[in-house]
Scaffold this motif. Structure first.
Motif, PDB file in Angstrom:
ATOM      1  N   MET A  63       0.851  -1.198   0.000  1.00  0.00           N
ATOM      2  CA  MET A  63       0.000   0.000   0.000  1.00  0.00           C
ATOM      3  C   MET A  63       0.890   1.253   0.000  1.00  0.00           C
ATOM      4  O   MET A  63       1.790   1.367   0.807  1.00  0.00           O
ATOM      5  CB  MET A  63      -0.862   0.050   1.271  1.00  0.00           C
ATOM      6  CG  MET A  63      -1.589  -1.225   1.583  1.00  0.00           C
ATOM      7  SD  MET A  63      -3.035  -1.432   0.579  1.00  0.00           S
ATOM      8  CE  MET A  63      -3.318  -3.163   0.847  1.00  0.00           C
ATOM      9  N   ASP A  64       0.556   2.139  -0.885  1.00  0.00           N
ATOM     10  CA  ASP A  64       1.341   3.377  -0.933  1.00  0.00           C
ATOM     11  C   ASP A  64       0.653   4.443  -0.102  1.00  0.00           C
ATOM     12  O   ASP A  64       0.197   5.446  -0.596  1.00  0.00           O
ATOM     13  CB  ASP A  64       1.546   3.823  -2.370  1.00  0.00           C
ATOM     14  CG  ASP A  64       0.304   3.636  -3.200  1.00  0.00           C
ATOM     15  OD1 ASP A  64       0.350   3.974  -4.371  1.00  0.00           O
ATOM     16  OD2 ASP A  64      -0.732   3.160  -2.650  1.00  0.00           O
ATOM     17  N   ARG A  65       0.537   4.166   1.204  1.00  0.00           N
ATOM     18  CA  ARG A  65      -0.249   5.044   2.066  1.00  0.00           C
ATOM     19  C   ARG A  65       0.408   6.405   2.248  1.00  0.00           C
ATOM     20  O   ARG A  65      -0.267   7.382   2.531  1.00  0.00           O
ATOM     21  CB  ARG A  65      -0.437   4.380   3.426  1.00  0.00           C
ATOM     22  CG  ARG A  65      -1.228   3.097   3.287  1.00  0.00           C
ATOM     23  CD  ARG A  65      -1.532   2.477   4.610  1.00  0.00           C
ATOM     24  NE  ARG A  65      -2.253   1.237   4.382  1.00  0.00           N
ATOM     25  CZ  ARG A  65      -2.852   0.529   5.323  1.00  0.00           C
ATOM     26  NH1 ARG A  65      -2.794   0.923   6.571  1.00  0.00           N
ATOM     27  NH2 ARG A  65      -3.475  -0.570   5.023  1.00  0.00           N
ATOM     28  N   ASN A  67      -0.305   8.455  -1.339  1.00  0.00           N
ATOM     29  CA  ASN A  67      -1.660   8.734  -1.794  1.00  0.00           C
ATOM     30  C   ASN A  67      -2.610   8.924  -0.615  1.00  0.00           C
ATOM     31  O   ASN A  67      -2.421   8.294   0.426  1.00  0.00           O
ATOM     32  CB  ASN A  67      -2.179   7.565  -2.638  1.00  0.00           C
ATOM     33  CG  ASN A  67      -1.417   7.464  -3.942  1.00  0.00           C
ATOM     34  OD1 ASN A  67      -1.314   8.414  -4.695  1.00  0.00           O
ATOM     35  ND2 ASN A  67      -0.844   6.296  -4.188  1.00  0.00           N
ATOM     36  N   PRO A  73      -6.196   8.387   1.388  1.00  0.00           N
ATOM     37  CA  PRO A  73      -7.065   7.226   1.442  1.00  0.00           C
ATOM     38  C   PRO A  73      -8.127   7.309   0.324  1.00  0.00           C
ATOM     39  O   PRO A  73      -8.550   8.405  -0.032  1.00  0.00           O
ATOM     40  CB  PRO A  73      -7.741   7.310   2.807  1.00  0.00           C
ATOM     41  CG  PRO A  73      -7.038   8.364   3.559  1.00  0.00           C
ATOM     42  CD  PRO A  73      -6.275   9.200   2.607  1.00  0.00           C
ATOM     43  N   CYS A  80     -12.370   7.912   3.373  1.00  0.00           N
ATOM     44  CA  CYS A  80     -12.090   8.255   4.770  1.00  0.00           C
ATOM     45  C   CYS A  80     -13.380   8.797   5.382  1.00  0.00           C
ATOM     46  O   CYS A  80     -13.878   9.850   4.970  1.00  0.00           O
ATOM     47  CB  CYS A  80     -10.975   9.290   4.846  1.00  0.00           C
ATOM     48  SG  CYS A  80     -10.548   9.706   6.557  1.00  0.00           S
ATOM     49  N   THR A 140     -11.336   4.003   7.238  1.00  0.00           N
ATOM     50  CA  THR A 140     -10.328   4.463   6.275  1.00  0.00           C
ATOM     51  C   THR A 140      -9.948   3.271   5.391  1.00  0.00           C
ATOM     52  O   THR A 140      -9.606   2.201   5.899  1.00  0.00           O
ATOM     53  CB  THR A 140      -9.060   4.990   6.984  1.00  0.00           C
ATOM     54  OG1 THR A 140      -9.458   6.027   7.882  1.00  0.00           O
ATOM     55  CG2 THR A 140      -8.061   5.536   5.982  1.00  0.00           C
ATOM     56  N   TRP A 171      -7.683   2.234   1.877  1.00  0.00           N
ATOM     57  CA  TRP A 171      -6.619   2.749   1.019  1.00  0.00           C
ATOM     58  C   TRP A 171      -6.758   2.200  -0.399  1.00  0.00           C
ATOM     59  O   TRP A 171      -7.359   1.140  -0.602  1.00  0.00           O
ATOM     60  CB  TRP A 171      -5.255   2.337   1.613  1.00  0.00           C
ATOM     61  CG  TRP A 171      -5.047   2.970   2.962  1.00  0.00           C
ATOM     62  CD1 TRP A 171      -5.361   2.439   4.175  1.00  0.00           C
ATOM     63  CD2 TRP A 171      -4.526   4.265   3.208  1.00  0.00           C
ATOM     64  NE1 TRP A 171      -5.079   3.315   5.191  1.00  0.00           N
ATOM     65  CE2 TRP A 171      -4.548   4.458   4.618  1.00  0.00           C
ATOM     66  CE3 TRP A 171      -4.038   5.293   2.404  1.00  0.00           C
ATOM     67  CZ2 TRP A 171      -4.095   5.627   5.212  1.00  0.00           C
ATOM     68  CZ3 TRP A 171      -3.573   6.441   3.023  1.00  0.00           C
ATOM     69  CH2 TRP A 171      -3.618   6.605   4.411  1.00  0.00           C
ATOM     70  N   PRO A 172      -6.191   2.894  -1.371  1.00  0.00           N
ATOM     71  CA  PRO A 172      -6.235   2.403  -2.750  1.00  0.00           C
ATOM     72  C   PRO A 172      -5.630   0.998  -2.853  1.00  0.00           C
ATOM     73  O   PRO A 172      -4.600   0.715  -2.223  1.00  0.00           O
ATOM     74  CB  PRO A 172      -5.385   3.408  -3.530  1.00  0.00           C
ATOM     75  CG  PRO A 172      -5.415   4.651  -2.719  1.00  0.00           C
ATOM     76  CD  PRO A 172      -5.502   4.216  -1.287  1.00  0.00           C
ATOM     77  N   GLU A 188      -6.950  -1.721  -1.707  1.00  0.00           N
ATOM     78  CA  GLU A 188      -7.385  -2.605  -0.611  1.00  0.00           C
ATOM     79  C   GLU A 188      -8.744  -3.236  -0.916  1.00  0.00           C
ATOM     80  O   GLU A 188      -9.617  -2.581  -1.499  1.00  0.00           O
ATOM     81  CB  GLU A 188      -7.561  -1.776   0.667  1.00  0.00           C
ATOM     82  CG  GLU A 188      -6.464  -1.945   1.679  1.00  0.00           C
ATOM     83  CD  GLU A 188      -6.882  -1.367   3.035  1.00  0.00           C
ATOM     84  OE1 GLU A 188      -6.598  -2.017   4.045  1.00  0.00           O
ATOM     85  OE2 GLU A 188      -7.498  -0.278   3.060  1.00  0.00           O
ATOM     86  N   ARG A 195      -5.545  -0.275  -8.659  1.00  0.00           N
ATOM     87  CA  ARG A 195      -5.402   0.553  -7.441  1.00  0.00           C
ATOM     88  C   ARG A 195      -6.773   1.031  -6.957  1.00  0.00           C
ATOM     89  O   ARG A 195      -6.957   2.185  -6.558  1.00  0.00           O
ATOM     90  CB  ARG A 195      -4.477   1.765  -7.677  1.00  0.00           C
ATOM     91  CG  ARG A 195      -3.161   1.454  -8.317  1.00  0.00           C
ATOM     92  CD  ARG A 195      -2.314   0.506  -7.482  1.00  0.00           C
ATOM     93  NE  ARG A 195      -2.039   1.023  -6.144  1.00  0.00           N
ATOM     94  CZ  ARG A 195      -1.856   0.241  -5.061  1.00  0.00           C
ATOM     95  NH1 ARG A 195      -1.964  -1.073  -5.162  1.00  0.00           N
ATOM     96  NH2 ARG A 195      -1.579   0.782  -3.886  1.00  0.00           N
ATOM     97  N   ALA A 240      -9.990   0.790  -4.439  1.00  0.00           N
ATOM     98  CA  ALA A 240     -10.402   0.350  -3.096  1.00  0.00           C
ATOM     99  C   ALA A 240     -11.772  -0.315  -3.222  1.00  0.00           C
ATOM    100  O   ALA A 240     -12.668   0.236  -3.859  1.00  0.00           O
ATOM    101  CB  ALA A 240     -10.494   1.546  -2.157  1.00  0.00           C
TER     102      ALA A 240
END
Lengths: 403, 239
Positions: free
Chosen positions: B1-3, B6, B8, B11, B35, B37-38, B40, B202, B204
């Motif tokens: 995850m590129d938290r 990027n 969320p 959220c 929340t 994330w992309p 997920e 990517r 969610a």
């Protein structure tokens, strides 16, 4: 963008087509009603045009000879012919009777015409054209029949007391009620109309002879004269007048009314009598029918479109959920309503064209009526779809999610 | 995850929803925090009447929350009131939906069911159909592209529905019991597809479910009960 309405119609084309056909039959009935009205007007118009007259001279104070009974002496034409502007006159007698032919009763209008000048097309009142045979050449017992009577050339037909030979056939010669015409010599028509049967004549003569006012010993010949006048038919219904070129119809009619104590109608006045007065009640009746049929059509279209829309609640909810704008959904419903109208109109027009000739009275389907009908059907469909559009726009997109 | 790179994808902060007023008022959501994330795939589970559908409808901008805050890919879309004027465009362009039943449009063929979404967004027909065919290929139903919806099996219909939800590159997909009508094998196939797509695009994905077969596949699960959520780690079992 995909045409959603078109795809939906194609997907369930059978159902849509049958619905359209059902609607079309209703529209066909509506168009036929309009055609019946037009036919009645046309019958009146044809009656006027085919008589070949510019003026109708009738009994004073009557709306004769078609709308009311009219009786004038058969020598009245002499005085009329002398009036300036009158080119030609022709006595005419009209009588509607029930005629037995080919094992069934047919209602026909007997028209008595003067047959003294067949080589010039006849006097006013004679049929303007023949589809078969020849004009009446003899003073008695020959007839020209409209094709709708079912009579054939050379056929003999019994009218009241005498047999007539059909020497000519014509077409579209009808009374204002749409009854086909049979033209016979004037003298015969006068007999048919005014002469009593033999028994009645014998009784009438005996009654006259028993009347001391007519049977005076001091006045020889009075009784014979009185009886002769009873047994002679010297009346006609109208004198048809053809005007000289350039003559003013109103002025000539005025002269006839002023000097001859008769009533004279111009073509425009006769049209008014036949269309505005004679068929006024029937026209209102048909008008009411047309209004009711239009309302029924609107209600049925609204119901069909509404039902079709409610059957797509889930699809519409999904469309709204995934972002379809209201105009796309409304457009889909409107297009389907209009498509239904187009199918319905085409089916209706074809149906009216097919069953129209089978009607006993003339059904005239005019192109301008078809165009007006098409515009009205489209308007009705568009208005009727508004109910379904309202319902569709009220569908909650959340219905697609459930819960 | 590129938290870190990027925001969320979703959220939610203190999201509330009340139905009715006065004595008849029902608080369906009592302050939901969430929340996602992309990339997920998150499970949302809970008993009937717990508020799952209400939460899904709020997330889908189908009903308006009563209070709270919602962000979608970093943009505030709700903060005690809608911040986006055109909710239909929001749903069309940024949220994908997958339902318990596929709810495909029966009078469109498979390709046009998927292409409809980009077309609604203004894409021309050719580009929209090209995108649809790409997705149908990715979901292994390319061979059914010209078929009518009624000719597809349940599993194929669900794949087409998933393809439709991805057609506009939505950053978020809301899946409402997408495996309910399917047998175990097909249900797990659908979950695998969702996981693959989440990684590939990517995206969610929130999966509302009761399905015991697929719950162990989620790495994160939100439990919802009486209008409140609590988060727990899932097994993340490989499919």
């Amino acid at each position: 963008m995909i045409n959603l309405a078109g795809r939906d119609v194609l997907h369930g084309w059978g159902k849509f087509l049958f619905t359209g056909i059902g609607l079309g039959l209703l529209i066909g009935a509506t168009l036929t009603m309009a055609g019946v009205f037009r036919g009645m007007v046309d019958d009146g118009q044809v009656l006027i045009d085919n008589s070949g007259a510019d003026l109708w001279v009738v009994q004073q104070g009557t709306l004769g000879p078609y709308a009311e009974p009219s009786s004038i002496r058969d020598d009245a034409w002499r005085g009329i012919a002398g009036i300036q502007g009158v080119a030609e006159t022709g006595n005419a007698a009209y009588l509607t009777i029930q005629m037995a032919h080919a094992g069934k009763d047919t209602r026909v209008m007997i028209v008595g015409i003067e047959v003294d000048r067949p080589e010039t097309g006849g006097r006013p009142g004679a049929p303007p054209y023949l589809t078969a045979g020849r004009p009446i050449l003899q003073g008695h017992y020959e007839a020209i029949a409209d094709e709708r009577t079912g009579l054939a050339l050379g056929e003999r037909v019994k009218i009241r007391r005498h047999d007539y030979t059909v020497v000519g056939l014509t077409r579209r010669m009808v009374s204002s009620s749409g009854d086909p015409m049979i033209f016979v010599p004037l003298k015969d028509a006068q007999e048919i109309q005014f002469l009593k049967d033999n028994d009645a004549l014998v009784n009438e003569r005996a009654r006259t002879a028993a009347n001391p006012a007519f049977n005076r010993p001091g006045i020889p010949g009075l009784l014979e004269a009185a009886q002769a006048s009873v047994s002679q038919a010297r009346s006609v219904n109208t004198v048809l007048v053809r005007l000289a070129p350039g003559a003013d119809a109103e002025a000539v009619a005025g002269e006839i009314q002023r000097w001859k104590r008769l009533t004279a109608y111009t073509k425009a006045q006769m049209e008014d009598i036949l269309v505005a007065k004679l068929i006024a009640t029937s026209a209102k009746q048909i008008g009411m029918f047309l209004v009711i049929l239009a309302i029924v059509t609107a209600a049925i279209v609204a119901f069909i479109i509404y039902t079709m829309t409610l059957a797509k609640v889930r699809e519409i909810a999904v469309l709204k959920l995934i972002g379809a704008k209201n105009r796309i959904i409304a457009g889909m419903i409107l297009q389907q309503a209009l498509a239904l109208g187009v199918i319905g109109f085409l089916v209706g027009r074809i149906a009216a064209g097919l069953w129209g000739p089978a009607f006993p009275k003339y059904v005239l389907l005019l192109p301008q009526d078809a165009l007006s009908g098409f515009a009205i059907v489209m308007t009705i469909c568009a208005l009727a779809s508004s109910v379904a559009i309202r319902a569709a726009l009220a569908i909650d997109p959340a219905e697609a999610i459930g819960g | 995850m590129d938290r870190l790179d990027n925001p969320p994808a979703i959220c939610l902060t203190g999201l509330k929803k009340r139905y009715g007023t006065g004595d008849a008022a029902v608080d369906a959501l009592k302050g939901v925090d969430m929340t996602i994330w992309p990339g997920e795939v998150v499970g949302l589970v809970g008993p009937s009447g717990s508020g799952k559908s209400t939460l899904l409808k709020c997330l889908g901008a189908v009903i308006e929350p009563t209070a709270g805050r919602m962000e979608l890919a970093g943009e505030v879309i709700y903060d005690d009131a809608w911040k986006i004027p055109d909710l239909r465009a929001l749903r069309r362009d940024r949220i994908g939906f997958v339902f318990q039943a596929p709810y495909l449009i029966p009078f469109l063929d498979v390709t046009d069911n998927v292409a409809l979404l980009p077309m609604l967004a203004g894409q021309d027909n050719a580009a929209a159909r090209k995108r649809a065919l790409e997705l149908l290929t990715a979901l292994d139903v390319r061979h059914r592209a010209g078929a009518q919806v009624s000719q597809l099996s349940g599993g194929e219909q669900q794949r087409v529905a998933i393809a439709r939800s991805l057609a506009n590159h939505a950053p978020v997909i809301l899946a409402d019991e997408p495996t309910a009508p399917l047998d175990s094998e097909r249900a797990l196939t659908v979950v695998r597809i969702l996981n693959d797509l989440a990684r590939q695009y990517r995206t969610a994905i929130i999966v509302v479910t009761h399905d015991e077969k697929i719950i162990p596949t989620f790495k994160r699960i939100y439990h919802i009960r009486d209008g409140r959520t609590h988060e727990e780690a899932g097994e993340g079992r490989a499919i």
